[in-house]
Write a protein that holds these residues in place. Structure first.
Motif, PDB file in Angstrom:
ATOM      1  N   LYS A 204       1.141  -0.762  -0.210  1.00 50.23           N
ATOM      2  CA  LYS A 204      -0.121  -0.046   0.126  1.00 50.23           C
ATOM      3  C   LYS A 204       1.370   1.260   0.284  1.00 50.23           C
ATOM      4  O   LYS A 204       1.996   1.413   0.648  1.00 50.23           O
ATOM      5  N   GLN A 212      -3.175   6.047  -6.104  1.00 50.39           N
ATOM      6  CA  GLN A 212      -3.585   5.484  -4.354  1.00 50.39           C
ATOM      7  C   GLN A 212      -2.556   4.038  -4.607  1.00 50.39           C
ATOM      8  O   GLN A 212      -4.419   3.632  -5.444  1.00 50.39           O
ATOM      9  N   TYR A 213      -1.949   3.838  -4.382  1.00 52.18           N
ATOM     10  CA  TYR A 213      -2.068   1.882  -4.727  1.00 52.18           C
ATOM     11  C   TYR A 213      -2.445   1.104  -3.480  1.00 52.18           C
ATOM     12  O   TYR A 213      -1.988   1.130  -1.988  1.00 52.18           O
ATOM     13  N   ASN A 214      -3.076  -0.092  -4.052  1.00 51.80           N
ATOM     14  CA  ASN A 214      -3.438  -1.568  -2.625  1.00 51.80           C
ATOM     15  C   ASN A 214      -3.053  -2.054  -3.024  1.00 51.80           C
ATOM     16  O   ASN A 214      -2.480  -2.735  -4.954  1.00 51.80           O
ATOM     17  N   ASP A 215      -2.304  -3.598  -1.969  1.00 46.39           N
ATOM     18  CA  ASP A 215      -1.790  -4.434  -2.616  1.00 46.39           C
ATOM     19  C   ASP A 215      -2.326  -5.413  -2.849  1.00 46.39           C
ATOM     20  O   ASP A 215      -3.559  -5.542  -3.180  1.00 46.39           O
ATOM     21  N   SER A 218      -5.391  -6.953  -1.020  1.00 45.71           N
ATOM     22  CA  SER A 218      -6.424  -6.124  -0.787  1.00 45.71           C
ATOM     23  C   SER A 218      -7.457  -6.162  -2.599  1.00 45.71           C
ATOM     24  O   SER A 218      -9.031  -5.855  -1.839  1.00 45.71           O
TER      25      SER A 218
END
Ligand code: BMP
Length: 261
Positions: A204, A212-215, A218
């Motif tokens: 993240k 905006q990054y999420n893994d 997720s």
């Protein structure tokens, strides 16, 4: 529920032949990775496509950032797509009146309609854009599909509330052409519609420019059927093949856990 069904079952529940083809190739190649090939040189994109091709489901382009765009680039890219069995998506995010979108789709320098299996469209101008695109694709012999942008990944995006809800209902009503939604969350239960989620990195984080990054886990748990990875792969310190394999494995494992939950 869509999230518990395997891609192979969903391939039989769509109204769009391209969505079926996509779901089937995801299942047989065991990949739900969409690579964002945001590079400026045609040859660099071709090399990336050739190396990563066997491991991705979709190669997503922004052709208007390529400095040396030409027709032979498209011919070679199409050949690689056929050889390695991935689809081409031009992330044009069309957002004008139907007539203009139809002209931008078919004409100009890029002639997107001639080579892109999939395109992205903003629902901002309403359902008439989809109706116009339906007419545009009537003359194309290969199947075509669109992803409607229902939610964006960046900080402060205006794609919220009623706008997002209307985007979902537009997509559900036109699922003969609309293959899915670009979104950050699970918005539609329809098994034939795919959720394409950008903003994916191994951990993240952000890019300092609003992204905006999420893994991987997720985003799959948030409903993604296809996860878009760009710089996580193209700027990976140990080279892009290693990174592609790593994202592919993480995303596929998360999907298998999701359908077996
Ligand atoms: P990256 O992983 O390098 O941040 O690239 C993300 C890609 O997904 C870019 O090509 C961008 O245009 C696209 N994208 C996004 O990041 N967020 C959205 O909401 C919709 C997108 O198409």
């Amino acid at each position: 529920d869509r999230l518990e069904l395997p891609y192979s079952k969903r391939a039989k529940l769509t109204m769009n032949p391209l969505a079926s083809k996509l779901l089937e190739l995801m299942e047989s190649k065991q990949t739900n990775l969409c690579l964002a090939a945001d590079l400026k040189e045609a040859d660099a994109i071709l090399e990336l496509a050739n190396v990563t091709g066997p491991h991705i489901a979709v190669l997503k382009t922004h052709v208007d950032i390529i400095e040396d765009f030409n027709e032979s680039f498209i011919l070679r890219l199409k050949k690689l797509a056929k050889q390695h069995r991935f689809l081409l998506m031009e992330d044009r995010k069309f957002g004008d009146i139907g007539n203009t979108v139809s002209l931008q789709y078919r004409h100009g320098l890029y002639k997107i309609a001639e080579w892109a299996d999939l395109i992205t469209v903003h629902p901002v101008s309403g359902a008439s854009v989809i109706d116009t695109l339906k007419k545009s694709v009537e003359n194309i012999s290969e199947p075509r599909g669109i992803f409607l942008v229902a939610e964006m990944s960046c900080e402060g995006a205006l794609t919220t509330g009623d706008y997002t809800k209307s985007a979902v209902s537009m997509a559900e009503k036109a699922s003969d052409l609309v293959v899915g939604l670009v979104s950050q969350s699970n918005l539609s239960a329809q098994p034939g519609l795919l959720q394409l989620t950008p903003g994916v990195k191994l951990s993240k984080s952000g890019d300092g420019l609003g992204q905006q990054y999420n893994d991987p886990r997720s985003v799959i748990n948030a409903g993604a059927d296809l996860a878009v990875v760009g710089r996580g792969i193209t700027q990976a310190p140990d080279g892009y093949l290693k990174a592609t394999l790593e994202y592919k494995r993480e995303l596929w494992n998360a999907y298998e856990e999701r359908i077996n939950a």
